[in-house]
Design a protein around this motif. Structure first.
Motif, short mmCIF file in Angstrom:
data_model
loop_
_atom_site.label_atom_id
_atom_site.label_comp_id
_atom_site.label_asym_id
_atom_site.label_seq_id
_atom_site.Cartn_x
_atom_site.Cartn_y
_atom_site.Cartn_z
N GLY A 274 -7.39 19.93 12.20
CA GLY A 274 -8.19 21.15 12.23
C GLY A 274 -9.22 21.18 11.13
N LEU A 275 -9.77 20.02 10.78
CA LEU A 275 -10.73 19.94 9.68
C LEU A 275 -12.00 20.74 9.97
CD1 LEU A 275 -10.45 16.18 8.61
CD2 LEU A 275 -9.43 18.19 7.51
N GLU A 276 -12.27 21.01 11.25
CA GLU A 276 -13.46 21.79 11.57
C GLU A 276 -13.41 23.19 10.95
OE1 GLU A 276 -10.53 22.14 15.05
OE2 GLU A 276 -11.27 20.57 13.70
N TYR A 277 -12.19 23.70 10.71
CA TYR A 277 -12.07 25.01 10.07
C TYR A 277 -12.48 24.96 8.60
CZ TYR A 277 -9.66 26.76 14.20
OH TYR A 277 -9.36 27.15 15.48
N LEU A 278 -12.50 23.77 8.04
CA LEU A 278 -12.97 23.61 6.66
C LEU A 278 -14.45 23.26 6.62
CD1 LEU A 278 -10.04 21.50 5.13
CD2 LEU A 278 -10.31 23.99 5.16
N GLY A 279 -15.05 23.08 7.79
CA GLY A 279 -16.44 22.67 7.84
C GLY A 279 -16.63 21.19 7.61
N LEU A 280 -15.59 20.40 7.90
CA LEU A 280 -15.64 18.96 7.66
C LEU A 280 -15.62 18.20 8.98
CD1 LEU A 280 -13.13 18.59 4.69
CD2 LEU A 280 -15.63 18.50 4.59
N GLU A 281 -16.41 17.13 9.03
CA GLU A 281 -16.42 16.25 10.19
C GLU A 281 -16.29 14.81 9.70
OE1 GLU A 281 -19.21 15.01 14.04
OE2 GLU A 281 -19.83 16.63 12.69
N PRO A 282 -15.22 14.11 10.09
CA PRO A 282 -15.07 12.72 9.67
C PRO A 282 -16.19 11.85 10.22
CG PRO A 282 -13.00 13.62 10.52
CD PRO A 282 -14.07 14.60 10.86
N ASP A 283 -16.41 10.70 9.58
CA ASP A 283 -17.41 9.76 10.08
C ASP A 283 -16.86 9.07 11.33
OD1 ASP A 283 -15.71 7.64 9.37
OD2 ASP A 283 -16.83 7.11 7.59
N PRO A 284 -17.65 8.22 12.00
CA PRO A 284 -17.18 7.62 13.26
C PRO A 284 -15.88 6.84 13.13
CG PRO A 284 -19.55 7.36 13.05
CD PRO A 284 -19.07 7.93 11.76
#
Length: 459
Positions: A274-284
């Motif tokens: 649920g990293l999207e709730y932290l505003g984070l997006e992993p790299d490819p």
């Protein structure tokens, strides 16, 4: 139900564990780990593999007993179940100490559960919302499973599951010639299995200096391992006892064995958090981008250990933990910039390396000078009956600065620290060469590779 904390540490491996304990000196800490404390290193990586490699080394040395004038009453055999039991006893003992330390820690609440971010700064664990001012992500990695046609229908092992096998494979196929594949291949060969090691790249350990890769391959083949490089596995069929791999490349088309180990790299555990709730997006590749202080793009969120990519070792993860601790709680300006990171591969010859390889140094434009000492010319290596490998220094001729040191040989993982200290303190190639080394020791190889005087060829 909700709980509020000063710090949330997600991941209880060899970085998350000490960081959570240290953070608890400065406020309330929520410490979340879904599996066992100690992470990959303690439970299914560094410690268990090196424990089993030690058993394999004893078996190998026992088979050579006659070379040392020692007679054994019969052939050497390995009880793999007993090897695994010894490994489990050691790991369990270390892990129990970790749990005792956590239990004694005040201001630290340990949650043995899976957590998911469900809102900014909020991790939900078993129905409880944990909210924290700062979040430290230390979730590590897992084995990468390659896209091989039919692999999902074939029984295979990873480095995690093979550690618990108690029946010796008759013929182990190892896909992947990195450090995991090489260590397991040699371990099981010394236990008594036939082993075929299959590597897609044109050499084993492709990140090492080419001379080191060559020395490791020589050691593998000397032990009777079939090494296939430049070979890609494209299909898998069969059942336990009869595994067949379809391959393309320079050395083989069709390979058969009894058991299969997949050792093709590591995938970060950044999905399903649920990293999207932290505003984070992993790299490819699944890693999180961080700055030199290991901060992510999200405010008051840090990512450390394997999750941030880069050198993925326990010792770098521990250093990450120290950097984050000092940044947050001591207001000190420690960063990853310029840190000197050694590494080891626990094969025979054992690899210890730090800094630039010779090709990398030349590509970077340095005026390179190389010093080399083979262990065949080191009397202590001859005395202990292990002359595999070499020590190699890469230095800048213009400044006398050590750019790298690469060792494949007995106790290479320890010997390389001499170069690590020299590079850390700024000692030069010449100074290391002029330092007096005890005779007879393996460390003389470091001295002579640096141009020293302790050369005992033919003694």
């Amino acid at each position: 139900m909700s709980e509020r904390y000063d710090t949330l540490v997600l991941g209880g491996g060899m970085a998350g564990l000490p960081l959570a304990l240290r953070a608890a000196r400065h406020g309330r800490v929520a410490f979340v780990e879904k599996e066992l404390l100690g992470g990959t290193c303690l439970n299914r990586g560094c410690i268990p593999t090196k424990t089993m490699i030690a058993s394999a080394a004893v078996a190998h040395q026992a088979r050579r007993a006659a070379e040392f004038g020692v007679r054994l009453p019969g052939p050497v055999t390995v009880d793999l179940a007993a090897v695994v039991d010894r490994k489990n006893t050691i790991v369990d003992s270390i892990r129990a100490g970790s749990y005792r330390t956590v239990e004694k820690s005040t201001d630290l609440d340990f949650y043995h559960a899976t957590g998911h971010f469900t809102a900014p700064r909020t991790l939900t664990v078993d129905g409880t919302d944990l909210t924290a001012d700062r979040i430290l992500l230390v979730t590590g990695t897992r084995s990468t499973i390659p896209a091989i046609d039919g692999l999902d229908t074939v029984p295979y092992f990873t480095s995690r599951t093979l550690l618990d096998l108690t029946d010796l494979p008759s013929h182990l196929l190892v896909v992947g010639g990195g450090y995991v594949g090489c260590e397991f291949a040699q371990m099981f060969r010394r236990f008594g299995s036939e082993v075929t090691l299959i590597q897609r790249a044109d050499r084993l350990l492709p990140g090492e200096d080419p001379d080191i890769s060559a020395a490791v391959r020589e050691g593998m083949t000397a032990d009777g391992i079939t090494v296939l490089t430049g070979t890609t596995c494209t299909a898998a069929t069969g059942t336990t006892g009869n595994i067949r791999l379809g391959c393309t490349g320079s050395e083989a088309d069709d390979i058969t064995g009894s058991h299969l180990l997949i050792a093709t790299g590591r995938t970060p555990n950044s999905d399903n958090l649920g990293l999207e709730y932290l505003g984070l997006e992993p790299d490819p590749q699944g890693f999180l981008t961080v700055d030199a202080s290991l901060r992510t793009d999200a405010e008051n969120v840090w990512a450390l250990g394997d999750l941030r990519g880069g050198p993925m070792f326990t010792h770098t993860a521990r250093d990450d933990a120290d950097i984050v601790y000092r940044t947050i709680f001591r207001s000190q300006d420690r960063t990853t910039t310029g840190r000197i990171v050694p590494h080891a591969v626990f094969t025979d010859p054992e690899v210890g390396a730090v800094g630039l390889t010779e090709p990398a140094a030349r590509a970077a434009g340095y005026d390179v000078v190389v010093g080399r000492q083979d262990f065949t010319g080191v009397v202590k290596a001859r005395a202990i009956g292990n002359t595999r490998g070499l020590v190699k220094f890469v230095a800048d001729a213009a400044t006398d600065r050590i750019l790298g040191c690469h060792i494949a040989g007995p106790d290479g993982g320890n010997l390389v620290h001499e170069a690590v200290i020299a590079m850390t303190t700024g000692a030069t190639y010449t100074q290391l060469a002029q330092a007096i080394h005890i005779h007879p020791t393996l460390a003389e190889a470091v001295n002579t590779a640096a141009g020293g005087v302790h050369r005992e060829i033919g003694a």
